[in-house]
Design a protein around this motif. Structure first.
Motif, short mmCIF file in Angstrom:
data_model
loop_
_atom_site.label_atom_id
_atom_site.label_comp_id
_atom_site.label_asym_id
_atom_site.label_seq_id
_atom_site.Cartn_x
_atom_site.Cartn_y
_atom_site.Cartn_z
N ASN A 30 0.86 -1.18 0.00
CA ASN A 30 0.00 0.00 0.00
C ASN A 30 0.90 1.24 0.00
O ASN A 30 1.83 1.32 0.81
N THR A 46 -5.17 -5.77 -5.07
CA THR A 46 -5.25 -6.52 -3.82
C THR A 46 -6.65 -7.04 -3.54
O THR A 46 -6.83 -8.23 -3.22
N GLU A 106 0.29 -3.84 4.26
CA GLU A 106 -0.91 -3.01 4.37
C GLU A 106 -0.76 -1.98 5.49
O GLU A 106 0.18 -2.01 6.28
#
Length: 533
Positions: free
Chosen positions: A378, A414, A425
């Motif tokens: 991320n 994802t 994440e």
């Protein structure tokens, strides 16, 4: 009926953590009266997919949106509720009805009246489309609207966390007259919002900036004090640092801020303040998730080997420059009431990890490679974090290829395509485990295409039972025990490697005053923010 307003203490079912940290940031003395006028230039990265935090909990949306749209309540740094669109609230003795008295005279930015119909529509919509709404509002069976300024949330079971889930950043109230009968996910108003908040959406120039202008009809006059907020998207950290240092930008935070390597230098700059408070509402947390649909990763011994190959303490020192707070449990140290401190990282032991991979049938082949895995991250984590994982796994013969995407593509890869084996994440714990943690490990929250949900596709019936029981348990001691058992099972199963609370660094010009007076911190409204020469 129990009745509370902002003048009385509220019962709440979470740890009022980070109080000391909340006041560690020494704000400069303010003038007796806020100074009206001026433009705030705020740097954000990555570029959000939209603005309203209605169908996503992404950072950019959750930060920009509350300046335009509002929730029923706001919260102080002890997470005690305070009025926003609701002025008073009460809970029935059986814990199954919350009654909210709504603020009168509030207008949407298009001039229409704000009413209880908007509240009912928004709560029921959040239950369907918000990534955490499926859990947060799971027990909501109806929202009654006996008159234009009363909304009654009706529950099938108690929801001890619900009163803390009603901030603008978590549960925005949106205009029914613009959303009803449309495809909520693709609504144009997600990116060109109409709200009740202190700032009105003006324009979004893709790749460049968003402009918000002062709402002259805001219900809380004379707020807001700023004339304008300019959100600039600057993807390069060095460029953001240069803009802040030169004074061409006034505020930046998190992944939209400066490199962690620059923090100590910036602390010494005359015109700059560094705020290291962690929002008690947000509860920073980062983790590594395994895709349990990947055949190799369905083997616990392989996941354990990977966990033993990653030195979490070294990660915190090198990637986070020592500013983070490592934690091996899915409920981090920030939620101290429920955090199980006995859970520690799997011991760093590359030799044992290699032996486990050998035993599992993954022997070194040509070039010393045992296994190839796709690693995503991320953008709210740093590329350096993914590189740390890649290097760690390379030492035990796993070829971990890092794939780098913009935020929107990352979310799609994802949560829709599920085209990953490991992902780094940034799913925050938030103010309560039922809201911030359950979404990841509750099997019923696995839904292809739903961002920030059960990314691992983790299924454990006992974990489901514990989470569902904790979600309705009003006895604190019993709720704590349920969460303790949950943490221990997840730690044994290893669907994730928990990293802990990532650094929370906000950089601001000293002229910026009162920018984060509520527990939502940067995710508040900016209604109180003003610029002092």
């Amino acid at each position: 009926m129990k009745r509370w307003t902002y003048t009385r203490a509220m019962p709440h079912f979470f740890a009022a953590w980070a109080v000391a940290a909340a006041f560690a940031f020494a704000t400069l003395p303010a003038t007796s009266q806020p100074r009206p006028g001026g433009t705030l230039t705020w740097l954000i990265n990555p570029v959000p997919s939209s603005i309203v935090p209605l169908t996503t909990t992404a950072g950019g949306n959750a930060e920009i949106g509350p300046k335009i749209v509002e929730g029923l309540l706001t919260y102080d740094y002890d997470l005690k509720p305070k009025p926003l669109l609701a002025t008073a609230w009460s809970l029935s003795r059986d814990g199954l009805q919350y009654t909210f008295e709504l603020r009168k005279g509030v207008k949407w930015h298009d001039g229409r009246d704000f009413t209880s119909a908007d509240v009912a529509f928004s709560i029921l919509t959040l239950k369907q489309v918000h990534p955490r709404g499926r859990g947060t509002f799971a027990n909501v069976v109806d929202v009654k609207t006996p008159d234009a300024h009363t909304a009654i949330i009706v529950l099938s079971k108690p929801s001890p966390f619900l009163l803390t889930a009603l901030a603008s950043t978590e549960s925005p109230i949106v205009p029914k007259h613009l959303y009803e009968g449309t495809d909520i996910a693709s609504s144009k108003y997600n990116s060109a919002p109409v709200g009740t908040g202190p700032f009105v959406f003006k324009e979004w120039v893709q790749g460049s900036h968003i402009i918000l202008e002062r709402n002259p009809n805001y219900w809380d006059k004379p707020k807001p004090y700023l004339d304008r907020v300019v959100v600039r998207f600057v993807l390069d950290a060095a460029s953001r640092a240069a803009a802040l240092e030169s004074g061409t930008a006034d505020l930046a935070n998190g992944t939209g801020g400066i490199p962690l390597s620059d923090v100590e230098r910036f602390k010494k700059l005359a015109g700059i303040e560094i705020d290291t408070r962690i929002s008690p509402y947000l509860g920073s947390h980062q983790q590594i998730y395994f895709n349990l649909d990947t055949p190799a990763l369905q083997k616990r011994e392989v996941r354990k080997a990977i966990a033993q190959a990653i030195d979490v303490n070294a990660f915190a020192k090198t990637v986070w420059y020592g500013y983070g707070t490592p934690s091996a449990s899915p409920i981090g140290k920030g939620i101290s009431r429920y955090h199980d401190a006995s859970i520690q990282p799997y011991p760093f032991n590359p030799k044992e990890a290699e032996a486990a991979l050998e035993a599992a049938g993954f022997k070194r082949g040509a070039g010393g490679t045992r296994l190839k895995l796709r690693v995503l991250y991320n953008p709210f984590q740093e590329r350096r974090a993914a590189d740390f994982v890649r290097q760690s796994l390379g030492r035990i013969g796993i070829d971990a290829a890092v794939e780098s995407y913009d935020f929107a593509t990352y979310v799609n890869k994802t949560y829709t395509e599920r085209a990953f084996d490991i992902t780094l994440e940034s799913l925050t714990n938030l103010f309560d485990p039922t809201v911030g943690v359950q979404r990841v490990f509750w099997s019923k929250n696995f839904k292809v295409g739903l961002p920030f949900s059960n990314a691992p596709h983790y299924v454990n019936p006992e974990v489901d039972r514990l989470l569902e029981a904790a979600a309705v348990e009003t006895d604190e001691a019993k709720r704590r025990q349920l969460f303790t058992e949950f943490q221990q099972i997840v730690h044994r199963d290893i669907p994730s490697i928990e990293l802990g609370a990532n650094p929370a660094i906000t950089v601001l010009a000293k002229k910026v005053r009162n920018y984060a007076p509520t527990g939502e911190h940067i995710r508040g409204s900016f209604a109180d923010l003003y610029l002092q020469p």
